[in-house]
Motif scaffolding. Structure first.
Motif: not given
Length: 214
Positions: A125-140, A206-214
């Protein structure tokens, strides 16, 4: 609910593939992606993993949830399975037959899709997940799949915000599977009663390393 194993009539998934293509999301009833026995096994395995409190997501969003991690996907690294042996058992189910055929039907693609990240999200109760874009975690990230393991809860709608500004709300039930593109922003509205427990995982070509910017 043995139809997942016994049926070769993949056209049962076509209406959901159409909806996914047209709106970016689709909610599939219990029994079509996982059998009842598989859902029960997923429940039992995830319950044996230690959980942590999460208030900040890695896509710049705010949360108020409890998380059990199965596979992590960090920037610059290959995906890593954690919390063995329970996580391995969960992944065996997710990759088990006939999931490859179901994915090909839903995604309308014969390409191989890799699971890059997987976790349990428990919301009270009262838990939520805020507005976000999954591609921001990993563009792939291409698609996310959310298996609902919560049996009794109120609120907690999965709300997708499409490019036109429209909102599409989905209210999942036990055993159902929500599939959504990772290209649209979304959120989970506040749970008002009970517990909403979801197994969430992300597919990528994409099955290789996460290409998200460090």
């Amino acid at each position: 609910m043995s139809n997942v194993v016994e049926s070769n009539a993949l056209d049962v998934y076509l209406p959901y593939a159409d909806e996914l293509e047209q709106t970016g999301s689709t909610l599939i009833p219990a029994g079509l992606v996982f059998t009842e026995d598989e859902v029960i096994r997923l429940e039992g395995l995830q319950a044996q993993i230690a959980e942590e409190t999460v208030t900040n997501g890695d896509a710049g969003d705010t949360h108020d949830i409890y998380v059990r991690r199965i596979m992590v996907d960090r920037a610059g690294e290959l995906p890593t399975v954690v919390n063995q042996p329970f996580s391995g058992g969960i992944l065996d189910i997710l990759y088990g037959e006939p999931r490859a055929q179901i994915l090909a039907a839903l995604f309308r693609s014969d390409e191989r899709f890799h699971i890059r990240r997987c976790q349990m999200n428990r919301m009270t109760a009262n838990s939520f997940i805020g507005l976000h874009l999954d591609a921001a975690s990993n563009p792939d990230y291409d698609y996310s799949m959310i298996v609902q393991l919560g049996r009794s809860f109120e609120g907690g709608d999965f709300v997708v915000h499409d490019d036109s500004g429209k909102q599409h709300a989905y209210r999942a039930s036990y055993g159902s599977v929500l599939v959504t593109t990772c290209k649209y922003r979304h959120e989970v509205s506040k749970v008002t009663a009970g517990e909403r427990n979801s197994l969430v995982y992300f597919y990528s070509r994409h099955g290789e390393a996460n290409r998200r910017s460090q």
